[in-house]
Write an enzyme that holds these catalytic residues in place. Structure first.
Site, PDB file in Angstrom:
ATOM      1  N   SER A 129     -10.469   7.367  -2.863  1.00 39.36           N
ATOM      2  CA  SER A 129     -11.719   8.125  -2.735  1.00 39.36           C
ATOM      3  C   SER A 129     -12.876   7.512  -3.516  1.00 39.36           C
ATOM      4  O   SER A 129     -13.723   8.231  -4.046  1.00 39.36           O
ATOM      5  CB  SER A 129     -11.508   9.593  -3.140  1.00 39.36           C
ATOM      6  N   HIS A 188       0.849  -1.188   0.000  1.00 39.84           N
ATOM      7  CA  HIS A 188       0.000   0.000   0.000  1.00 39.84           C
ATOM      8  C   HIS A 188       0.893   1.250   0.000  1.00 39.84           C
ATOM      9  O   HIS A 188       1.969   1.253   0.599  1.00 39.84           O
ATOM     10  CB  HIS A 188      -0.924  -0.002   1.226  1.00 39.84           C
ATOM     11  N   GLY A 211     -11.003   2.828   1.390  1.00 38.08           N
ATOM     12  CA  GLY A 211     -10.574   3.253   2.719  1.00 38.08           C
ATOM     13  C   GLY A 211     -11.740   3.843   3.493  1.00 38.08           C
ATOM     14  O   GLY A 211     -12.560   3.134   4.071  1.00 38.08           O
TER      15      GLY A 211
HETATM   16  P1  PGA Z   1      -9.638   6.040   0.465  1.00 39.83           P
HETATM   17  O1  PGA Z   1      -8.414   4.998   0.672  1.00 39.83           O
HETATM   18  O2  PGA Z   1     -10.783   5.254  -0.100  1.00 39.83           O
HETATM   19  O3  PGA Z   1      -9.917   6.582   1.843  1.00 39.83           O
HETATM   20  O4  PGA Z   1      -9.156   7.081  -0.487  1.00 39.83           O
HETATM   21  C1  PGA Z   1      -8.163   3.991  -0.247  1.00 39.83           C
HETATM   22  C2  PGA Z   1      -6.933   3.199   0.185  1.00 39.83           C
HETATM   23  O5  PGA Z   1      -5.967   3.808   0.675  1.00 39.83           O
HETATM   24  O6  PGA Z   1      -6.882   1.961   0.053  1.00 39.83           O
END
Ligand code: PGA
Length: 259
Positions: free
Chosen positions: A216, A98, A237
């Protein structure tokens, strides 16, 4: 080729054991009306929350994943967790590489490769994250970065096991920022990733590999993203931390994948 979509929640450093159990219990209720033949659904809590989440998910088709894995079988690696520790706890998936681990914890393409080999050797389904930073995108280096992450991260992996790997395209500038890649931008990156995977594993394996979008993603944009031909799911996330928003996103993702 039709690939079953996979939507995974990356809880990051959120939810203690009790909170994780409550979230999965609520999610089971929220997902009562979806068909798990349409989508693999996975949650990836922190290590100390895995036990309670595995217990809560036991009588459901929600899969459970970890957020990291060490490459060695055992030994003097303070703070690390081995493949066997995950498998023997009932974990089925593991996120590898990640961008937060690359950014804050010194993860490199070489360590991603070592962790990936350990995960595959243990029969875990790896979710390998790739993606460019804002500076790399603005400097026109997106494709070079993705190509390097794939070629080095996947070096020495047998093409026979490649279809079992999940790749997550997560443009770093879109993670937690509210700035989602447009469906066109995401699709272009996914198609490029698939062509690089074909270079490493051959076309047939590359066609079978599922590529998630992450950054996002929420219920409002999941349908359009998933209607793109090379977007096969999401790594979520923020929107995965509440049962109702995650379930809504999963329903939209399924609808999009059927477009
Ligand atoms: P987010 O994170 O959906 O909050 O942008 C995605 C991730 O880091 O896997």
């Amino acid at each position: 080729m039709s690939r079953k979509i996979i939507v995974a929640g990356n809880w990051k450093m959120n939810k203690n054991a009790a909170e994780g159990k409550a979230l999965v219990e609520a999610l089971k209720g929220e997902l009562a009306d979806i068909s798990f033949d349409d989508a693999d659904v996975v949650v990836c809590p922190p290590f100390t929350t895995l036990g309670s989440v595995i217990e809560a998910a036991a009588c459901s088709r929600i899969g459970v994943g970890a957020q990291n894995i060490h490459w060695a079988a055992s030994g003097a690696f303070t703070g690390e967790i081995s493949a066997d520790m995950l498998v023997s706890s009932g974990v089925k998936y593991v996120i590898i590489g990640h961008s937060e681990r690359r950014q804050y914890f010194g993860e490199t393409d070489a360590t991603v490769n070592s962790r990936l080999k350990a995960a595959l050797g243990a029969g875990l389904t790896p979710i390998v994250c790739v993606g460019e930073t804002l500076a790399e995108r603005e400097g026109n280096r997106t494709e070079a970065v993705l190509a390097r992450q794939i070629r080095e991260g996947f070096a020495g992996i047998d093409a026979a096991v490649a279809p079992g790997i999940v790749v997550a395209y997560e443009p770093v500038w879109a993670i937690g920022t509210g700035k989602t890649a447009t469906p066109d931008v995401a699709q272009a990156a996914h198609a490029f990733i698939r062509s690089e995977l074909a270079g490493v594993f051959g076309t047939e394996a590359a066609e079978a590999i599922r590529i998630q979008y992450g950054g996002s993603m929420k219920s409002e944009n999941a349908r359009e993203l998933l209607s793109q031909p090379d977007i096969d799911g999401g790594l979520i996330g923020g929107a995965a931390l509440k049962a109702d928003s995650f379930a809504k996103l999963i329903r939209e993702a399924i609808a999009g994948s059927k477009n």
